[in-house]
Each structure stands twice: as C-alpha cells, then as structure tokens.
Design a protein around this motif. Structure first.
Motif, PDB file in Angstrom:
ATOM      1  N   VAL A 148      33.681  92.718  51.241  1.00 49.73           N
ATOM      2  CA  VAL A 148      33.366  93.552  50.071  1.00 49.73           C
ATOM      3  C   VAL A 148      32.470  94.714  50.501  1.00 49.73           C
ATOM      4  CG1 VAL A 148      32.252  93.582  47.794  1.00 49.73           C
ATOM      5  CG2 VAL A 148      33.635  91.611  48.479  1.00 49.73           C
ATOM      6  N   CYS A 151      34.384  97.406  52.306  1.00 52.08           N
ATOM      7  CA  CYS A 151      35.080  98.269  51.336  1.00 52.08           C
ATOM      8  C   CYS A 151      34.107  99.288  50.745  1.00 52.08           C
ATOM      9  CB  CYS A 151      35.712  97.423  50.231  1.00 52.08           C
ATOM     10  SG  CYS A 151      37.084  96.401  50.812  1.00 52.08           S
ATOM     11  N   VAL A 169      37.672  82.408  55.321  1.00 54.03           N
ATOM     12  CA  VAL A 169      38.278  81.186  54.803  1.00 54.03           C
ATOM     13  C   VAL A 169      37.445  80.698  53.623  1.00 54.03           C
ATOM     14  CG1 VAL A 169      36.949  79.748  56.426  1.00 54.03           C
ATOM     15  CG2 VAL A 169      39.034  78.835  55.418  1.00 54.03           C
ATOM     16  N   GLY A 170      38.099  80.137  52.627  1.00 58.18           N
ATOM     17  CA  GLY A 170      37.285  79.501  51.604  1.00 58.18           C
ATOM     18  C   GLY A 170      37.829  79.565  50.200  1.00 58.18           C
ATOM     19  N   PHE A 171      36.955  79.163  49.278  1.00 52.78           N
ATOM     20  CA  PHE A 171      37.371  78.852  47.920  1.00 52.78           C
ATOM     21  C   PHE A 171      36.729  79.735  46.872  1.00 52.78           C
ATOM     22  CE2 PHE A 171      38.078  75.280  50.647  1.00 52.78           C
ATOM     23  CZ  PHE A 171      39.304  74.796  50.236  1.00 52.78           C
ATOM     24  N   VAL A 172      35.699  80.499  47.245  1.00 53.03           N
ATOM     25  CA  VAL A 172      34.999  81.335  46.268  1.00 53.03           C
ATOM     26  C   VAL A 172      35.041  82.791  46.731  1.00 53.03           C
ATOM     27  CG1 VAL A 172      32.786  81.773  45.146  1.00 53.03           C
ATOM     28  CG2 VAL A 172      33.489  79.418  45.604  1.00 53.03           C
ATOM     29  N   ASN A 173      35.698  83.630  45.987  1.00 51.34           N
ATOM     30  CA  ASN A 173      35.758  85.078  46.215  1.00 51.34           C
ATOM     31  C   ASN A 173      36.523  85.495  47.473  1.00 51.34           C
ATOM     32  OD1 ASN A 173      34.484  85.736  43.852  1.00 51.34           O
ATOM     33  ND2 ASN A 173      32.434  85.810  44.755  1.00 51.34           N
ATOM     34  N   ALA A 176      39.917  87.287  46.342  1.00 53.86           N
ATOM     35  CA  ALA A 176      39.605  88.569  45.713  1.00 53.86           C
ATOM     36  C   ALA A 176      39.116  89.589  46.743  1.00 53.86           C
ATOM     37  CB  ALA A 176      38.557  88.373  44.613  1.00 53.86           C
ATOM     38  N   ALA A 177      38.278  89.147  47.685  1.00 54.03           N
ATOM     39  CA  ALA A 177      37.758  90.067  48.703  1.00 54.03           C
ATOM     40  C   ALA A 177      38.887  90.588  49.593  1.00 54.03           C
ATOM     41  CB  ALA A 177      36.692  89.371  49.550  1.00 54.03           C
ATOM     42  N   GLU A 179      41.980  90.960  48.637  1.00 56.08           N
ATOM     43  CA  GLU A 179      42.758  91.902  47.822  1.00 56.08           C
ATOM     44  C   GLU A 179      42.074  93.267  47.760  1.00 56.08           C
ATOM     45  OE1 GLU A 179      43.657  90.022  44.085  1.00 56.08           O
ATOM     46  OE2 GLU A 179      44.974  88.558  45.062  1.00 56.08           O
ATOM     47  N   LEU A 180      40.756  93.259  47.663  1.00 55.63           N
ATOM     48  CA  LEU A 180      40.021  94.534  47.697  1.00 55.63           C
ATOM     49  C   LEU A 180      40.317  95.289  48.981  1.00 55.63           C
ATOM     50  CD1 LEU A 180      36.416  93.639  46.447  1.00 55.63           C
ATOM     51  CD2 LEU A 180      38.128  95.032  45.257  1.00 55.63           C
ATOM     52  N   ARG A 194      43.609  81.587  50.806  1.00 53.39           N
ATOM     53  CA  ARG A 194      42.317  80.975  51.151  1.00 53.39           C
ATOM     54  C   ARG A 194      42.101  80.789  52.638  1.00 53.39           C
ATOM     55  NH1 ARG A 194      42.570  75.784  47.089  1.00 53.39           N
ATOM     56  NH2 ARG A 194      41.607  76.761  45.245  1.00 53.39           N
ATOM     57  N   LYS A 195      43.192  80.759  53.392  1.00 51.01           N
ATOM     58  CA  LYS A 195      43.053  80.352  54.792  1.00 51.01           C
ATOM     59  C   LYS A 195      42.511  81.450  55.691  1.00 51.01           C
ATOM     60  CE  LYS A 195      46.155  76.419  54.902  1.00 51.01           C
ATOM     61  NZ  LYS A 195      47.390  75.842  55.478  1.00 51.01           N
ATOM     62  N   GLY A 196      42.067  81.050  56.859  1.00 52.31           N
ATOM     63  CA  GLY A 196      41.477  81.940  57.849  1.00 52.31           C
ATOM     64  C   GLY A 196      40.378  81.179  58.559  1.00 52.31           C
TER      65      GLY A 196
ATOM     66  N   LEU B   5      35.630  89.673  41.352  1.00 51.94           N
ATOM     67  CA  LEU B   5      34.804  88.708  42.069  1.00 51.94           C
ATOM     68  C   LEU B   5      34.024  87.826  41.103  1.00 51.94           C
ATOM     69  CD1 LEU B   5      33.464  91.217  44.740  1.00 51.94           C
ATOM     70  CD2 LEU B   5      35.123  89.415  45.156  1.00 51.94           C
ATOM     71  N   SER B  17      32.272  75.640  46.269  1.00 53.94           N
ATOM     72  CA  SER B  17      33.463  75.383  47.091  1.00 53.94           C
ATOM     73  C   SER B  17      33.776  73.894  47.121  1.00 53.94           C
ATOM     74  CB  SER B  17      33.239  75.886  48.529  1.00 53.94           C
ATOM     75  OG  SER B  17      32.997  77.266  48.543  1.00 53.94           O
ATOM     76  N   ILE B  20      35.346  72.761  43.922  1.00 58.83           N
ATOM     77  CA  ILE B  20      36.774  73.116  43.837  1.00 58.83           C
ATOM     78  C   ILE B  20      37.606  72.151  44.681  1.00 58.83           C
ATOM     79  CG2 ILE B  20      38.491  74.895  44.401  1.00 58.83           C
ATOM     80  CD1 ILE B  20      36.238  76.984  43.775  1.00 58.83           C
ATOM     81  N   HIS B  43      36.854  72.403  53.829  1.00 59.06           N
ATOM     82  CA  HIS B  43      36.035  73.588  53.549  1.00 59.06           C
ATOM     83  C   HIS B  43      36.129  74.611  54.672  1.00 59.06           C
ATOM     84  CE1 HIS B  43      31.982  75.626  53.623  1.00 59.06           C
ATOM     85  NE2 HIS B  43      32.304  75.814  52.364  1.00 59.06           N
ATOM     86  N   SER B  45      38.602  75.069  56.790  1.00 55.67           N
ATOM     87  CA  SER B  45      39.970  75.483  57.143  1.00 55.67           C
ATOM     88  C   SER B  45      40.816  75.844  55.929  1.00 55.67           C
ATOM     89  CB  SER B  45      40.671  74.336  57.880  1.00 55.67           C
ATOM     90  OG  SER B  45      40.782  73.210  57.000  1.00 55.67           O
ATOM     91  N   ALA B  46      40.357  75.492  54.729  1.00 52.38           N
ATOM     92  CA  ALA B  46      41.162  75.604  53.504  1.00 52.38           C
ATOM     93  C   ALA B  46      42.504  74.886  53.668  1.00 52.38           C
ATOM     94  CB  ALA B  46      41.366  77.061  53.077  1.00 52.38           C
TER      95      ALA B  46
END
Lengths: 217, 217
Positions: A148, A151, A169-173, A176-177, A179-180, A194-196, B5, B17, B20, B43, B45-46
């Motif tokens: 973010v 950007c 990687v993850g579950f929160v934002n 969306a990040a 996509e930005l 979510r992956k990475g 976000l 996280s 979720i 967490h 690796s998603a």
C-alpha cells in the motif's frame, strides 16, 4: 535404508525437479520469460496454484532483467526473504539485496510517523533509490502495508521501481493490497489471492537472477 | 485508495488472521497442542493443505516445549529457515538457532567425505549436541538428504534429537525421506507429501516457541 530413494546426483536434483514440474503441467504453455518464474515458485512450494495465480505486467521480466544487469538494489520486507535471494548471482552484476526491517532508524521512523516498520522501510528504500539512482526491485512477501505504501509513494512521484514483486501472504488486506498494486502502471509480478510469502518473493528474484546469469535476453 | 482495505490495527492483524483460519476450518477439531502448529503453517502459506498433511508423533509438541524450556539448540538446514525463527523468544529460554550450511568447515567436510553440505551440517549438529548435551531440535525445510542422514545418525546411536521437524519441500526423494523418518522412534513433526519449506520449518518452530512463551503446559 536407501532402497526407496531415487539415485540422483545432488547437482542434478534441481534439473530433475523442473522436469517433473514440466511433466505435471502437461499441455499448459506460458510466456517463455514468465515460465521459469512460475516453475521456480512451484519448485519452492510444491504448490501448483502458482501456475494460475501469478500475474505479470507486460514486459515485467524483461525490465527486471535489464535492472539486474544494471546493478539493481533488491529490497525485501523480511530478513527471511533477503536470506533466500542468491547473493552470489546478484553480486556478479554489481547488485545487492537489503532488508531494513530490523534497522533502528526504521523502528524510530515508524514510531515517530505512527506507522509500521514495513511502511517505514519502504520509505527508506524509496529515499535510497532517489539518492543512488540505482534501479530498485521491491520484493514484498509479507506485509500488505508495504505494498500500500509503495502505491502511495508512486502516486506521489517519490518512487519509480524497476519491478514490484507483490506476493504478501495472508488473510487480512492481502488481496486488497495486491489489487491496488495491479491498478498501478508499474512493472509488477503479483500472486493474486492470499498466497505468497518470503519464500515466493525470493524464488521470483532467483528465477530472474538465474535467467540473467544464463544470458537470457 | 484505502477504501478496499479493512481497518485493522497492525498489532491485531495476526489475531484476526487466526480467527479467519479457525472460521474456514469449520467443524474440524485438532489436538489442542497440535492446533497452533497447524494454524501457523496455514498462516505462513495461506495453504489449507497443512490441515491434512502434518503428522505428529505422540507427544511431539509436549516434548518440544520441554526442550525449548531447557534451552534447546535449533539447527536449520537453510539460512532462510534460521532467519524466520523468532530469536527473541528462543533467547528468552536460553536457546539459540544455528545453521551450518555456509560454514567453511562444513563445505570442507562435505568435500572430504564425498557428501552434501546438508549431510555434513547434520553431522556437525549431532557432534555439537553430544558435546554440549543440550536438547537439539532439527528443523529441515529443504534437504531430503539431511533427513536421511538424521535417520542414519539415529540408527548408529550418534544422535538423539528432542524433535525432528521433517518438512523438506520438493519433487525428488522428499516423500521417501519423510517416510524413512516416520519409521523411526523419535519425536517428529512431518509434512507428508511434497509440501513444506524453510518457511514451514520456521513456522513450526515459532508456533512451539510462542506456546512456550505463553505458558502452555
């Protein structure tokens, strides 16, 4: 004890692994410059989702190869990502990999500016790139806030990276990040969804570094 | 720019996280000592495959907690794995994390003994553990040859680890090496199949470290 083990020389294991990955991808075809990146992400995770979720901006790998050959700085958002990048190959082009997350000045700046260390370390990377005028590859495998901030810095004209690797990687934002970043006009490689992770960020750097080493144009 | 976000304080992102992850795991139940390990692998690796592929020997986490609280040495097979382990938490129990892969004496031993650096570094870990008599946690996220050597050293009575984390990732000899380990009578946490990695090895270490920190018995 070794009866179950395939007899493969240590130096041939990577080659054999890529043959197996190629075989299991079957009829799928990829852009020839993107294919080694995709396969190395699968190699580092044994997760074939990376054949589907990686998004490359037009010419991203070619621009990254030019940056590497011009002595690029790679800045990661974790020391784990930094540890995974092939420093030997990078150094052969005059480049280096840096991570500012544990730097005391970054911790102080984050506190002073009421933000995260990930954000402060991206600001430090942008300042360093402006000072040195070296091409900058940002490899984000962990912190969506880093993406973010990248950007925001680009929007403000304070940052113009040669490549942004956007694979937190993850579950929160995280989604969306990414996509930005994908809305921005910048060379990028993004793992949609979510992956990475830091391992994926390092794998993408290494795939490009090994292409540069092997003379890929 | 931030409209997509979710507004979550940086300190709350990990908690959110895990909420979720818990929600998406639905009705599934796990052993209470194994659950934090499984969730931390997801967490990092998603990848929800870790809800299915992690195999714990009986009491493995409890034994690992005892080892951590006794000042265990953790030895990883990559510097990336070492970089990912929470050194602050480990140090609070008097422990430390080591990786011998880049040590000159390991490179020399590997050459002299006609083996890989991964094997030579496991031999060095076994020797160190015998000398210091400190409990040893071996965290293997990369090299199946390291796991095979751990089995050989245990069979020869030269190594008795407090825990073996057997999560090398890959396509050649990875599945077979994990099966060899699973046949041994040693506390172990194994990611069955091809998946794993240095990030997973570090996540398993950290899950146990945070349980130790939080007073889990």
């Amino acid at each position: 004890m070794t009866e179950k083990l395939e007899q493969v020389l240590p130096g041939d294991i990577e080659k054999r692994s890529f043959e197996i990955i190629t075989q299991e991808l079957g009829d799928r075809t990829f852009d020839p410059l993107e294919e080694p990146v995709i396969k190395r992400c699968i190699h580092t995770s044994a997760d074939f989702d990376y054949a589907d979720n990686l998004v490359f901006s037009p010419g991203a790998v070619r621009k990254a190869l030019e940056a590497i050959r011009s002595g690029a700085l790679i800045v990661t958002d974790t020391n784990m990502g930094k540890a995974g990048v092939s420093k030997k190959t990078l150094a052969s082009f005059g480049g280096e990999v840096l991570c500012f997350m544990a730097d005391p000045d970054v911790a102080e700046a984050a506190k002073r500016e009421g933000t995260t260390r990930a954000v402060a370390s991206m600001r430090k990377a942008a300042a360093l790139s402006r000072e040195t005028e070296r091409p900058l590859i940002l490899a984000v495998g962990n912190a969506p806030t880093a993406l973010v901030e990248i950007c925001s810095l680009m929007d403000a004209g304070e940052l113009s990276p040669a490549l942004v690797i956007g694979v937190p990687v993850g579950f929160v934002n995280v989604v969306a990040a990414k996509e930005l970043l994908l809305e921005r006009d910048v060379p990028s490689i993004v793992a949609k969804g979510r992956k990475g992770g830091s391992n994926i960020a390092a794998a993408i750097c290494n795939a490009i570094l090994y292409m540069a080493r092997d003379g890929v144009k």
